[in-house]
Design a protein around this motif. Structure first.
Motif, PDB file in Angstrom:
ATOM      1  N   GLU A   8     -68.074   3.954   3.843  1.00 46.24           N
ATOM      2  CA  GLU A   8     -68.330   5.385   3.632  1.00 46.24           C
ATOM      3  C   GLU A   8     -67.732   6.206   4.779  1.00 46.24           C
ATOM      4  OE1 GLU A   8     -69.205   6.832   1.099  1.00 46.24           O
ATOM      5  OE2 GLU A   8     -70.805   5.843  -0.015  1.00 46.24           O
ATOM      6  N   ARG A  11     -64.010   6.332   3.979  1.00 47.78           N
ATOM      7  CA  ARG A  11     -63.525   6.935   2.734  1.00 47.78           C
ATOM      8  C   ARG A  11     -64.211   8.249   2.355  1.00 47.78           C
ATOM      9  NH1 ARG A  11     -58.869   4.647   2.774  1.00 47.78           N
ATOM     10  NH2 ARG A  11     -58.877   2.409   2.401  1.00 47.78           N
ATOM     11  N   SER A  12     -65.345   8.542   2.965  1.00 46.71           N
ATOM     12  CA  SER A  12     -66.022   9.790   2.595  1.00 46.71           C
ATOM     13  C   SER A  12     -65.475  10.920   3.465  1.00 46.71           C
ATOM     14  CB  SER A  12     -67.530   9.648   2.781  1.00 46.71           C
ATOM     15  OG  SER A  12     -67.831   9.655   4.150  1.00 46.71           O
ATOM     16  N   ARG A  68     -70.368  14.543  -4.790  1.00 47.13           N
ATOM     17  CA  ARG A  68     -69.316  13.543  -5.053  1.00 47.13           C
ATOM     18  C   ARG A  68     -69.571  12.760  -6.340  1.00 47.13           C
ATOM     19  NH1 ARG A  68     -68.009   8.464  -1.106  1.00 47.13           N
ATOM     20  NH2 ARG A  68     -70.154   7.999  -1.665  1.00 47.13           N
ATOM     21  N   GLU A  69     -70.801  12.305  -6.540  1.00 42.36           N
ATOM     22  CA  GLU A  69     -71.089  11.493  -7.726  1.00 42.36           C
ATOM     23  C   GLU A  69     -70.875  12.307  -8.994  1.00 42.36           C
ATOM     24  OE1 GLU A  69     -74.814   9.455  -7.617  1.00 42.36           O
ATOM     25  OE2 GLU A  69     -74.278   8.286  -5.865  1.00 42.36           O
ATOM     26  N   ASN A  72     -67.045  12.972  -9.599  1.00 36.92           N
ATOM     27  CA  ASN A  72     -66.287  11.785  -9.985  1.00 36.92           C
ATOM     28  C   ASN A  72     -66.883  11.059 -11.185  1.00 36.92           C
ATOM     29  OD1 ASN A  72     -64.170  11.788  -7.915  1.00 36.92           O
ATOM     30  ND2 ASN A  72     -65.876  11.546  -6.500  1.00 36.92           N
ATOM     31  N   GLU A  73     -67.902  11.633 -11.778  1.00 42.20           N
ATOM     32  CA  GLU A  73     -68.509  11.105 -13.015  1.00 42.20           C
ATOM     33  C   GLU A  73     -68.921   9.642 -12.897  1.00 42.20           C
ATOM     34  OE1 GLU A  73     -65.242  12.178 -15.640  1.00 42.20           O
ATOM     35  OE2 GLU A  73     -66.430  13.830 -16.397  1.00 42.20           O
ATOM     36  N   VAL A  74     -69.517   9.298 -11.766  1.00 34.21           N
ATOM     37  CA  VAL A  74     -69.971   7.918 -11.584  1.00 34.21           C
ATOM     38  C   VAL A  74     -71.482   7.772 -11.806  1.00 34.21           C
ATOM     39  CG1 VAL A  74     -68.135   7.203 -10.002  1.00 34.21           C
ATOM     40  CG2 VAL A  74     -70.176   8.292  -9.095  1.00 34.21           C
ATOM     41  N   GLU A  76     -73.332   7.838 -14.400  1.00 34.59           N
ATOM     42  CA  GLU A  76     -73.656   6.938 -15.516  1.00 34.59           C
ATOM     43  C   GLU A  76     -73.478   5.477 -15.090  1.00 34.59           C
ATOM     44  OE1 GLU A  76     -74.072   7.851 -18.914  1.00 34.59           O
ATOM     45  OE2 GLU A  76     -73.727   5.924 -19.892  1.00 34.59           O
ATOM     46  N   LEU A  77     -72.375   5.226 -14.410  1.00 35.98           N
ATOM     47  CA  LEU A  77     -72.073   3.856 -13.971  1.00 35.98           C
ATOM     48  C   LEU A  77     -73.132   3.368 -12.982  1.00 35.98           C
ATOM     49  CD1 LEU A  77     -69.820   1.687 -14.167  1.00 35.98           C
ATOM     50  CD2 LEU A  77     -68.766   2.750 -12.175  1.00 35.98           C
ATOM     51  N   PHE A  78     -73.459   4.228 -12.024  1.00 33.99           N
ATOM     52  CA  PHE A  78     -74.402   3.830 -10.978  1.00 33.99           C
ATOM     53  C   PHE A  78     -75.832   3.724 -11.503  1.00 33.99           C
ATOM     54  CE2 PHE A  78     -71.662   5.772  -7.316  1.00 33.99           C
ATOM     55  CZ  PHE A  78     -70.677   4.844  -7.607  1.00 33.99           C
ATOM     56  N   ALA A  79     -76.112   4.499 -12.563  1.00 32.87           N
ATOM     57  CA  ALA A  79     -77.484   4.493 -13.087  1.00 32.87           C
ATOM     58  C   ALA A  79     -77.866   3.132 -13.657  1.00 32.87           C
ATOM     59  CB  ALA A  79     -77.627   5.567 -14.158  1.00 32.87           C
ATOM     60  N   ARG A  88     -78.942   3.714  -2.281  1.00 30.12           N
ATOM     61  CA  ARG A  88     -77.519   3.900  -2.594  1.00 30.12           C
ATOM     62  C   ARG A  88     -76.924   5.041  -1.765  1.00 30.12           C
ATOM     63  NH1 ARG A  88     -77.532   5.479  -8.190  1.00 30.12           N
ATOM     64  NH2 ARG A  88     -77.001   7.643  -7.792  1.00 30.12           N
TER      65      ARG A  88
ATOM     66  N   TYR B 104     -64.358   6.478  -7.450  1.00 30.79           N
ATOM     67  CA  TYR B 104     -64.007   7.255  -6.259  1.00 30.79           C
ATOM     68  C   TYR B 104     -62.513   7.076  -5.971  1.00 30.79           C
ATOM     69  CZ  TYR B 104     -69.005   7.765  -5.302  1.00 30.79           C
ATOM     70  OH  TYR B 104     -70.329   8.084  -5.382  1.00 30.79           O
ATOM     71  N   ARG B 106     -60.589   7.828  -3.585  1.00 34.43           N
ATOM     72  CA  ARG B 106     -60.152   7.477  -2.221  1.00 34.43           C
ATOM     73  C   ARG B 106     -60.411   6.020  -1.874  1.00 34.43           C
ATOM     74  NH1 ARG B 106     -59.357  10.946   1.851  1.00 34.43           N
ATOM     75  NH2 ARG B 106     -60.763   9.834   3.220  1.00 34.43           N
ATOM     76  N   TRP B 118     -72.147  -4.350  -4.272  1.00 34.32           N
ATOM     77  CA  TRP B 118     -73.292  -4.017  -3.406  1.00 34.32           C
ATOM     78  C   TRP B 118     -74.385  -3.315  -4.211  1.00 34.32           C
ATOM     79  CZ3 TRP B 118     -74.993   0.942  -1.597  1.00 34.32           C
ATOM     80  CH2 TRP B 118     -75.992   0.879  -0.627  1.00 34.32           C
TER      81      TRP B 118
END
Lengths: 437, 270
Positions: A8, A11-12, A68-69, A72-74, A76-79, A88, B104, B106, B118
């Motif tokens: 992070e 890349r963040s 960010r989430e 980037n439409e993540v 749903e994926l992370f849920a 997280r 992401y 990046r 993870w």
């Protein structure tokens, strides 16, 4: 976890934030160096004053990362993953808050190394003041992260940054004297080397910024609209509690800082404890002034730093004029090579002026110029300062004094000085035209 | 080097089907998107077919535990998901590729798959190998260090599959996984599906009937939130006749079954 924190950080927005914040903070502190380079209290004041620039940046970065989430439409994926949302989000929090802490603390540490060589009085409260500033930056970061998650639109970050910038910039310029304002704003009320901030203000600000940070964290983990409304509870409770704890007048005079310390070799030359480091530089020009005025009737016998502040203390010419035996001077602060120095010739000119008249008496430019002319003429005569840059008025006074017999010359200088310290017209006296203004 | 095996990995299976649903109903706002579906799916590759708006994505999202059923019973890997602990344990064994695969940009491909590993609580000592294996399986080994933002549409889809399989899921849910893949990649993908399907339950939602024909052993055909057909692929093929529309037996079976479904009957016939 450490590996993900590292990821992070790489890349963040953490790394760009660290660089921008460190550069910005250092640049603004550097521009203001003459204000703080010799005193811990002033460093706290200056470091906290930069908040109007640094906090909007921090808020924008927090909001940008918080969204960010969503961007980037993540979501749903992370849920569908087992890792709980707070866990997280933790690595990015650590990376971004860490970047803010490293940037702010790093720059303050740099400033502290400059000050440590010069400062002679700390008052013991500067770490608390700096810690509250850091806490404010952390709280705003967390709030930004929370806002970013709640309002995942790309314009949220710039809009919030501009709004906060405007609020802080306007508050810095036109700050109402109010305990709620003192608590809420990250910038300290106006202070200087001779005053200190009451610890109760720092404590109440700790409460407020901790509560604000808690609201940011709760906003970040809130999953429903109701939870987001509830997340505001700590901030509301925090501001109420902090306002109760805050003192009504947060800036008070610091008698320890203003206590006089005299030179070992000459106890007639003294400065305030907070400026003790300037004493060796002051001794030679002060002694020169005392020697030069030795023949002047009622001439000065002591030189002391004026323990009053142009920022916070009302000028009181009458009290000044009452002690003609003492030259009360203020240090002009000039910087060299990043640390503070008082140039001897500048000090000598300032001392000569303070010996001859009280600046507080002359608010009109015309009167001030006449008093300066008188002072310059006397300095050229007694201290042998260069005469080629004398103004026409000073030159005339110089030419009037020089041919006079020594006794009369000293007498007229003494009378002129008396007029200068009691708000009369020293130039008229020196020219032999009486003391009225 | 010895490998650590957790007790759960060696524990006997206590369920008959990986996915069991009875009268499963899912509502999206006021609309019933999945309407009383029954499912019994075990090891193997299963296709979910149906026209747009049939409820395929809603079904997949519900099975991925992203949506909560309105009514009915749902058991995944024998768990009724009654507690947070059960849900968390189940999610460790789920692989999911949503229709819109967010990422992401990046992050590099390796970093993103590692990040997902993870999130899926893949044990730390297995993570590096699991990430590499997942990337190798989707044939992106030489792009592992590229940023996600630089990958083409087809590569991104494969990256999505890599993150879905990084935890060796017992249930793999793929929503339109072949969008953007070229013919050669689709053939490789089908091989990969068959490979994973030997040990896991793979559910693939797709519009592409030929993908189902090539990779799936069973089919669930949906329309308007209901199951039109659920059974082996051969039965779907046999359902059609020469008079039905379609270029292949599966397509003819597909159109025939949809035509016969009550929702598609003329008003008078209902």
């Amino acid at each position: 976890m450490f590996r993900i924190v590292r990821l992070e950080a790489k890349r963040s927005i953490a790394l760009p934030l660290l660089l921008v914040l460190a550069a910005l903070t250092r640049a603004f502190l550097w521009m203001d160096i003459q204000e703080w380079a010799a005193s811990w209290a002033s460093l706290v004041q200056s470091a906290r004053a930069i908040a109007w620039v640094s906090l909007p940046v921090v808020l924008a970065a927090g909001i940008w990362h918080g969204g960010r989430e969503g961007r980037n439409e993540v979501s749903e994926l992370f849920a569908a993953t087992p890792r709980p949302r707070p866990v997280r989000l933790l690595p990015a929090f650590v990376a971004i808050v860490g970047a803010v802490v490293i940037a702010e603390a790093g720059v303050v540490a740099w400033a502290a190394t400059l000050i440590a060589r010069h400062a002679t009085y700390s008052g013991g409260q500067w770490p608390l003041g700096l810690a509250v500033g850091l806490l404010a930056a952390i709280a705003v970061t967390l709030l930004g992260l929370g806002i970013g998650r709640a309002v995942a639109t790309p314009v949220a970050a710039p809009l919030a940054a501009v709004a906060l910038f405007l609020v802080l910039a306007v508050s810095a310029d036109e700050r109402p004297a109010n305990r709620l304002v003192d608590v809420v704003l990250p910038m300290l009320p106006k202070t200087d080397d001779f005053h200190r901030v009451l610890p109760s203000l720092s404590v109440s600000q700790c409460v407020w910024f901790t509560a604000l940070g808690a609201t940011g964290v709760l906003l970040t983990v809130a999953g429903t609209r109701r939870a987001r409304w509830l997340a505001l509870t700590p901030a509301v409770a925090g501001i109420a509690l902090a306002a109760l704890l805050a003192p009504s007048g947060a800036i008070v005079r610091d008698p320890q800082a203003t206590a006089l310390v005299c030179a070992r070799e000459n106890n007639r030359i003294c400065v305030t404890k907070v400026h003790t480091h300037a004493l060796p530089t002051l001794v030679a020009p002060a002694q020169k002034v005392l020697d030069a005025f030795a023949e002047v009737p009622g001439g000065p016998e002591r030189v002391e730093e004026k323990p009053e502040s142009w920022k916070l203390d009302a000028a009181a010419p009458a009290s000044h004029g009452g002690k003609r035996g003492t030259v009360r001077t203020e240090f002009p602060q000039l910087t060299q090579s990043g640390s503070i120095r008082w140039k001897p010739d500048v000090l000598l000119a300032a001392l000569a002026q303070d010996t001859m008249f009280d600046e507080a008496c002359y608010s009109e430019e015309k009167d001030f110029t006449r008093a300066t002319d008188a002072s310059d003429a006397v300095a050229a005569l007694l201290l042998r300062t260069p005469t080629d840059e004398l103004s026409p008025g000073a030159r005339e006074a110089y030419d009037t004094l020089r041919p006079l017999p020594a006794k009369e010359r000293y007498s007229r200088i003494g009378e002129g000085r008396k007029a200068g310290l009691t708000c009369g017209d020293p130039l008229a006296v020196i020219m032999g035209r009486g003391a009225g203004r | 080097m010895p490998t650590t095996v957790s007790p759960s990995e060696t524990a006997p299976t206590r369920y008959a089907h990986h996915i069991q649903a009875q009268a499963l109903t899912v509502r999206r706002g006021r609309r019933t998107a999945v309407d009383g579906i029954d499912l019994n799916l075990g090891t193997g590759v299963h296709g979910v077919l149906g026209p747009n708006g049939a409820g395929k994505t809603t079904l997949i999202r519900t099975l991925a535990t992203v949506l909560t059923p309105h009514s009915g019973d749902l058991e995944l890997l024998g768990s009724a998901l009654r507690s947070r602990g059960e849900l968390r344990a189940l999610r460790r064994q789920l692989g999911y590729l949503p229709q819109t695969f967010g990422h992401y940009p990046r992050f590099t491909l390796r970093e993103f798959v590692a990040y997902m590993a993870w999130l899926k609580e893949v044990p730390r000592h297995r993570m590096a190998d699991a990430v590499q294996h997942a990337i190798d399986r989707v044939d992106l080994t030489d792009r592992a260090e590229d940023r996600m933002g630089s990958l083409s549409g087809g590569m991104l889809r494969r990256a999505g599959i890599a993150q879905a399989i990084v935890n060796d899921p017992a249930i793999l849910l793929l929503d339109e996984p072949t969008v953007g893949l070229d013919p050669a990649q689709r053939m490789e993908f089908r091989t990969l599906l068959r490979d994973i399907g030997e040990q896991s339950c793979v559910l693939v939602s797709t519009h592409l009937v030929e993908d189902v024909g090539a990779a799936c052993a069973g089919v669930v055909l949906m329309d308007e939130g209901r199951t039109v057909f659920a059974g082996p692929l051969d039965h779907l093929r046999a359902a059609g006749s020469d008079t039905d529309q379609g270029d292949s037996a599966i397509e003819r079976g597909y159109t025939a079954l949809l035509r016969r479904h009550p929702a598609n009957q003329p008003e008078a016939g209902r």
